[in-house]
Design an enzyme around this catalytic site. Sequence first.
Site, mmCIF file in Angstrom:
data_model
loop_
_atom_site.group_PDB
_atom_site.id
_atom_site.type_symbol
_atom_site.label_atom_id
_atom_site.label_comp_id
_atom_site.label_asym_id
_atom_site.label_seq_id
_atom_site.Cartn_x
_atom_site.Cartn_y
_atom_site.Cartn_z
ATOM 1 N N TYR B 37 0.822 -1.199 0.000
ATOM 2 C CA TYR B 37 0.000 0.000 0.000
ATOM 3 C C TYR B 37 0.859 1.253 0.000
ATOM 4 O O TYR B 37 1.904 1.314 0.630
ATOM 5 C CB TYR B 37 -0.827 0.090 1.296
ATOM 6 C CG TYR B 37 -1.898 -0.935 1.438
ATOM 7 C CD1 TYR B 37 -2.887 -1.084 0.484
ATOM 8 C CD2 TYR B 37 -1.933 -1.735 2.574
ATOM 9 C CE1 TYR B 37 -3.884 -2.011 0.659
ATOM 10 C CE2 TYR B 37 -2.936 -2.664 2.750
ATOM 11 C CZ TYR B 37 -3.905 -2.803 1.785
ATOM 12 O OH TYR B 37 -4.893 -3.707 1.963
ATOM 13 N N ARG B 223 -5.911 7.283 -8.639
ATOM 14 C CA ARG B 223 -5.009 6.207 -8.255
ATOM 15 C C ARG B 223 -5.589 4.899 -8.768
ATOM 16 O O ARG B 223 -6.754 4.843 -9.156
ATOM 17 C CB ARG B 223 -4.822 6.136 -6.736
ATOM 18 C CG ARG B 223 -6.053 5.658 -5.996
ATOM 19 C CD ARG B 223 -5.866 5.683 -4.494
ATOM 20 N NE ARG B 223 -5.035 4.614 -4.004
ATOM 21 C CZ ARG B 223 -5.511 3.480 -3.452
ATOM 22 N NH1 ARG B 223 -6.798 3.296 -3.339
ATOM 23 N NH2 ARG B 223 -4.691 2.552 -3.008
#
Lengths: 320, 355
Positions: B37, B223
């Site tokens: 992440y 994103r």
Amino acid sequence: MSGAEKIAVTVTDVVPLNDLVTRFEFKRADNGLLPTFSGGAHTVVEMRDGDITRLNPYSLMSDPMDQSRYCISVRRDDEGRGGSVFMHTRVKVGDEMVISYPVNLFSLDLRAKKHLFLAGGIGITPFLAQTKQLERFNGNWELHYACRTESLGSYVDELTSHHPNETHIYYDDKKQMIDLVNLLEGQPLGTHVYVCGPKGMIDWVRKTATNEGWPREAVHYEEFLAPQPGKPFEVKLAVSNKVIQVGEHESLLEAIERAGVDAPYLCRGGACGQCETNVIDYAGNFIHRDHWLDDDEHAGGQKIMPCVSRFEGKTLVLDR
Amino acid sequence: MTIQFNDETFRDDYSFYNSERAIKRFPFPFHEDSYMYSVNMEQHRGGPKDSVYEKRFDVDEHYVSEMRDRAMVLADDPLRCQSLPHMTLAGWDLLELIMVSKSEDYPDLFELHRDGNKWRWINKPLGIDDSFVFLDEATLPYGPMEYITRQAQGDFCVLDQRDDNLWMDAGMVTTQADWSLDFDIGMNFFEWHAPVPLAHEKGIFVRALKFLLNIQQGAPARRLNWTMTVNPLLDTSPENYHKWGIQKTTLTPENIGAKQHLRVELQTFFRLPRSNALVFPIRCYLCSFQDLMTVPKWGRRLHRVVRDLPDELATYKGFIDNRPMMLDYLKNFDDGLPTSAGIWPDLETEPALET
């Protein structure tokens, strides 16, 4: 590039309202439509004054749905660093200027059953846009507006003639005061209160609302701080490896920008948090003036908001 | 029309397919040979020609069939689309954003004619020609958010911004990776992200929220996110887990190339002007393993990413049980050669698979 997106505009109207306040109207330089916005939004106006570029935030006061023009009202501050005086004395109809896209840090809470607006002086401007927005959707609102004198009461006539039932005016020189405790006690459940004005007024409203048991989430305020002048000081910028001098009449953020270093910002008034900067080393005292950092952070010596805060001492090294 | 729309299904017989063009423009989500992440946000201002980044709202060959699938999901479960009462203005903001963007970006497919508040919207692929009064709900067959998101690919979360937080107060969610709008409605940013492992400890959500709260008008962001889906299912919702969860057990070494899909979300973020809300479109792209393997770089990289992913993430993304079978398949497409940086296929410059 830092800050919000920019728009090239032409000054299409300059209207002095009274001894202190002048209204400016902008239209897009390319004659296109301006973005719509939400009531409470501000724009950052770029002022090119010789070698100095000032960037000052002003609340948009025109109808948010009117994409043909934006209006701001500027109160002249003779003790300030010159931005408002520049607007009053140098900006003329036909001038080309650059303003930012609207940014809203003082938004309506659209869940509110009723909106109670408390304005002090030039703090009336965001409410002019918010009431126009609410009128379009039959929103329930009430305005209490304190001015120093009748002659300094910007937009009083417009408000009392268009909205006689919603508008309540108070003049300081007539010793008229908002009866805040009774006003707050009399509101229906689901009311949100909004205050914009001098720091003392904001503190008074927030404190009184807390004492009256109002939830924190139902009390909204906006106070843009103008950077205050102060003693010059020196700063080392560690990342860009530069030593800069902050002049008496410029902010730390402006000095960083003048040195060609791109630093993030939005409101330039100590409220939004964008310009938060880490302190690497210091010997001296911070003069914190922002609303963003909390008391512990102000005491901690690890962060500074360069848009409004200053420093006095020997060494200051920033992570920028 | 410039786009040839597929006639395909995302359920039952799963006739969904990607054309060669669709494979080449698939948003492969891994920019390097491993994954963890990060707040991997960038500005959403166009991108390479014909990539999914080029337009504000990508319209592709799956458009008509995806909208047909959405209508079926809503007919079965109207709670997939909800809007709390204070979010109607944000719905009009979204309608305006999509109509203006699509009519400007795809003038041969969509037309918007405005005369003050009298608007006429023409959607040629779906055969719609509606006139209505902007900001007057009574003139549309649905609320403004539902009306326009029945005509736009991807899920839409419309987030109210207040108290320095974001609130899931409206949305159209029918193509989701195992989360439920009906469960999350009214939650704040930290509440709806509570189930995600590892990211909280890394401070990801605090930083992501700070970024999102500061997204401004005229400066959208984007994103990519990803997961795995067996069969080309758009609707992998908790509400229907009993229908699709069991399908994960139908993978075999023979069918995995065709059945196992990489599911990629192109997430974008736009500040909505009139309401000061934030819209978070989540556009789902599916690509089978066998189609992905036609791009040598992606074959090498996908093997390495799946192999090295922490167990917590493989569990959260729901493929820990199938990972060994995936790796048995994917290792055939990894010859150990290095890969170029970035997500693009680089078909001209990356070497073919060494066998």
